[in-house]
Design an enzyme around this catalytic site. Structure first.
Site, PDB file in Angstrom:
ATOM      1  N   PRO A  10       0.802  -1.226   0.000  1.00 19.41           N
ATOM      2  CA  PRO A  10       0.000   0.000   0.000  1.00 19.41           C
ATOM      3  C   PRO A  10       0.834   1.275   0.000  1.00 19.41           C
ATOM      4  CG  PRO A  10       0.004  -1.000   2.179  1.00 19.41           C
ATOM      5  CD  PRO A  10       0.659  -1.982   1.254  1.00 19.41           C
ATOM      6  N   ASN A  11       0.325   2.245  -0.726  1.00 20.71           N
ATOM      7  CA  ASN A  11       0.874   3.612  -0.813  1.00 20.71           C
ATOM      8  C   ASN A  11       2.169   3.709  -1.616  1.00 20.71           C
ATOM      9  OD1 ASN A  11      -1.211   4.854   0.831  1.00 20.71           O
ATOM     10  ND2 ASN A  11      -0.308   3.730   2.533  1.00 20.71           N
ATOM     11  N   ARG A  18       5.502  10.925  -2.307  1.00 15.25           N
ATOM     12  CA  ARG A  18       5.244  10.590  -0.917  1.00 15.25           C
ATOM     13  C   ARG A  18       6.504  10.694  -0.063  1.00 15.25           C
ATOM     14  NH1 ARG A  18       4.689   4.517   1.277  1.00 15.25           N
ATOM     15  NH2 ARG A  18       3.962   5.023   3.366  1.00 15.25           N
ATOM     16  N   TYR A  23      11.511   8.171   1.381  1.00 13.29           N
ATOM     17  CA  TYR A  23      11.388   7.203   0.287  1.00 13.29           C
ATOM     18  C   TYR A  23      12.059   7.626  -1.018  1.00 13.29           C
ATOM     19  CZ  TYR A  23       7.958   5.582   3.671  1.00 13.29           C
ATOM     20  OH  TYR A  23       7.348   5.161   4.829  1.00 13.29           O
ATOM     21  N   ASN A  73       7.877  -5.670  -0.988  1.00  9.19           N
ATOM     22  CA  ASN A  73       7.814  -4.550  -0.042  1.00  9.19           C
ATOM     23  C   ASN A  73       6.366  -4.481   0.444  1.00  9.19           C
ATOM     24  OD1 ASN A  73       7.707  -2.220   1.445  1.00  9.19           O
ATOM     25  ND2 ASN A  73       8.884  -0.981  -0.017  1.00  9.19           N
ATOM     26  N   ALA A  76       3.135  -0.766   4.965  1.00  7.58           N
ATOM     27  CA  ALA A  76       2.733  -0.795   6.382  1.00  7.58           C
ATOM     28  C   ALA A  76       2.237  -2.168   6.824  1.00  7.58           C
ATOM     29  CB  ALA A  76       1.660   0.269   6.623  1.00  7.58           C
ATOM     30  N   HIS A  79       4.188  -4.461   9.336  1.00  5.94           N
ATOM     31  CA  HIS A  79       4.144  -4.380  10.794  1.00  5.94           C
ATOM     32  C   HIS A  79       2.871  -4.982  11.372  1.00  5.94           C
ATOM     33  CE1 HIS A  79       7.213  -1.631   9.524  1.00  5.94           C
ATOM     34  NE2 HIS A  79       6.334  -0.816   8.969  1.00  5.94           N
ATOM     35  N   ASP A  86       1.391 -15.561   6.870  1.00  3.84           N
ATOM     36  CA  ASP A  86       0.932 -16.947   6.737  1.00  3.84           C
ATOM     37  C   ASP A  86       0.860 -17.373   5.268  1.00  3.84           C
ATOM     38  OD1 ASP A  86       0.767 -17.239   9.447  1.00  3.84           O
ATOM     39  OD2 ASP A  86      -1.420 -17.192   9.554  1.00  3.84           O
ATOM     40  N   GLU A  97      12.462  -9.535   1.578  1.00  2.83           N
ATOM     41  CA  GLU A  97      11.718  -8.339   2.002  1.00  2.83           C
ATOM     42  C   GLU A  97      12.567  -7.100   1.703  1.00  2.83           C
ATOM     43  OE1 GLU A  97      10.619  -8.670   6.130  1.00  2.83           O
ATOM     44  OE2 GLU A  97      10.195  -6.533   6.285  1.00  2.83           O
ATOM     45  N   HIS A  99      12.676  -2.737   1.923  1.00  4.56           N
ATOM     46  CA  HIS A  99      12.138  -1.435   2.331  1.00  4.56           C
ATOM     47  C   HIS A  99      13.067  -0.347   1.840  1.00  4.56           C
ATOM     48  CE1 HIS A  99       9.243  -3.370   4.897  1.00  4.56           C
ATOM     49  NE2 HIS A  99      10.215  -4.165   5.300  1.00  4.56           N
ATOM     50  N   LEU A 100      12.481   0.724   1.357  1.00  4.61           N
ATOM     51  CA  LEU A 100      13.296   1.868   0.930  1.00  4.61           C
ATOM     52  C   LEU A 100      13.970   2.522   2.133  1.00  4.61           C
ATOM     53  CD1 LEU A 100      10.449   2.956  -1.324  1.00  4.61           C
ATOM     54  CD2 LEU A 100      12.757   2.781  -2.238  1.00  4.61           C
ATOM     55  N   SER A 101      13.178   2.742   3.189  1.00  5.39           N
ATOM     56  CA  SER A 101      13.714   3.411   4.382  1.00  5.39           C
ATOM     57  C   SER A 101      14.263   2.357   5.342  1.00  5.39           C
ATOM     58  CB  SER A 101      12.601   4.217   5.057  1.00  5.39           C
ATOM     59  OG  SER A 101      11.577   3.358   5.531  1.00  5.39           O
ATOM     60  N   ARG A 106      13.356   4.344  12.570  1.00  3.66           N
ATOM     61  CA  ARG A 106      12.232   5.295  12.509  1.00  3.66           C
ATOM     62  C   ARG A 106      11.339   5.109  13.748  1.00  3.66           C
ATOM     63  NH1 ARG A 106       9.488   4.942   6.829  1.00  3.66           N
ATOM     64  NH2 ARG A 106       8.464   6.795   7.673  1.00  3.66           N
ATOM     65  N   ARG A 110       7.611   0.671  13.510  1.00  2.21           N
ATOM     66  CA  ARG A 110       8.128   0.185  12.219  1.00  2.21           C
ATOM     67  C   ARG A 110       9.259  -0.827  12.387  1.00  2.21           C
ATOM     68  NH1 ARG A 110       5.785   3.572   8.314  1.00  2.21           N
ATOM     69  NH2 ARG A 110       5.402   5.620   9.207  1.00  2.21           N
TER      70      ARG A 110
HETATM   71  C1  DQA Z   1       8.249   0.968   3.813  1.00  3.17           C
HETATM   72  C2  DQA Z   1       8.339   1.172   5.332  1.00  3.17           C
HETATM   73  C3  DQA Z   1       6.986   0.993   5.993  1.00  3.17           C
HETATM   74  O1  DQA Z   1       7.088   1.227   7.389  1.00  3.17           O
HETATM   75  C4  DQA Z   1       5.992   2.002   5.425  1.00  3.17           C
HETATM   76  O2  DQA Z   1       4.718   1.786   5.987  1.00  3.17           O
HETATM   77  C5  DQA Z   1       5.942   1.970   3.933  1.00  3.17           C
HETATM   78  C6  DQA Z   1       7.192   1.887   3.194  1.00  3.17           C
HETATM   79  C7  DQA Z   1       9.587   1.274   3.101  1.00  3.17           C
HETATM   80  O3  DQA Z   1       9.725   0.889   1.948  1.00  3.17           O
HETATM   81  O4  DQA Z   1      10.467   1.908   3.690  1.00  3.17           O
HETATM   82  O5  DQA Z   1       4.881   2.088   3.332  1.00  3.17           O
HETATM   83  O6  DQA Z   1       7.909  -0.375   3.551  1.00  3.17           O
END
Ligand code: DQA
Length: 147
Positions: A10-11, A18, A23, A73, A76, A79, A86, A97, A99-101, A106, A110
């Protein structure tokens, strides 16, 4: 035919706009393009998808076959989603897995990934380059498996 799948949660469709301080400024399309370039040189089949709907992601994971590889990725859902965890545990597809950040540097919520225990590993904090590194790993993994 075995594939490398890239699923963005998501997002992540908002990348570029964003919270660039977390990111970066590359769009999702640009990030996908960077990864595809690396894979096509090696003749490997890659498909990238993004969704804001948790059930869609679960369905996509359930449709994977054991000889596939997943770069994920979960946004959110990282978490919160025992259901995604599952699904990965159920299909036993090697999953990396991304993650950009740096989720460990943080907000406290997270720092915990409920997805990480069912993954090969985690790349976190390397920005868009993290995806390219993940793709390089996935390609080597698939080439090793198919020898
Ligand atoms: C994220 C980190 C997550 O905590 C956050 O909710 C995201 C992006 C990252 O790529 O850093 O949507 O997955």
């Amino acid at each position: 035919m075995a594939r490398i799948w890239v699923f963005h949660g998501p997002n992540l469709n908002l990348l570029g706009l964003r919270e660039p301080e977390h990111y970066g400024t590359r769009t999702l399309a640009e990030i996908n393009q960077d990864m595809l370039g690396t894979a096509h040189q090696k003749g490997i089949n890659v498909e990238c998808r993004q969704t804001n709907h948790e059930g869609d992601l679960i369905d996509w994971i359930q449709d994977l076959t054991p000889d596939d590889f997943l770069i994920l990725n979960p946004g959110a859902w990282t978490h919160t989603s025992y259901a995604i965890r599952d699904a990965i545990g159920g299909v036993k597809v090697p999953t990396l897995e991304v993650h950009l950040s740096n989720i460990h540097a943080r907000e406290a919520f997270r720092a915990n990934s409920v997805i990480a225990p069912v993954c090969i590993g985690q790349i976190s904090g390397l920005g868009a380059e993290g995806y390219v590194l993940a793709m390089r790993y996935a390609i080597d993994y698939q080439l090793r498996r198919n020898k």
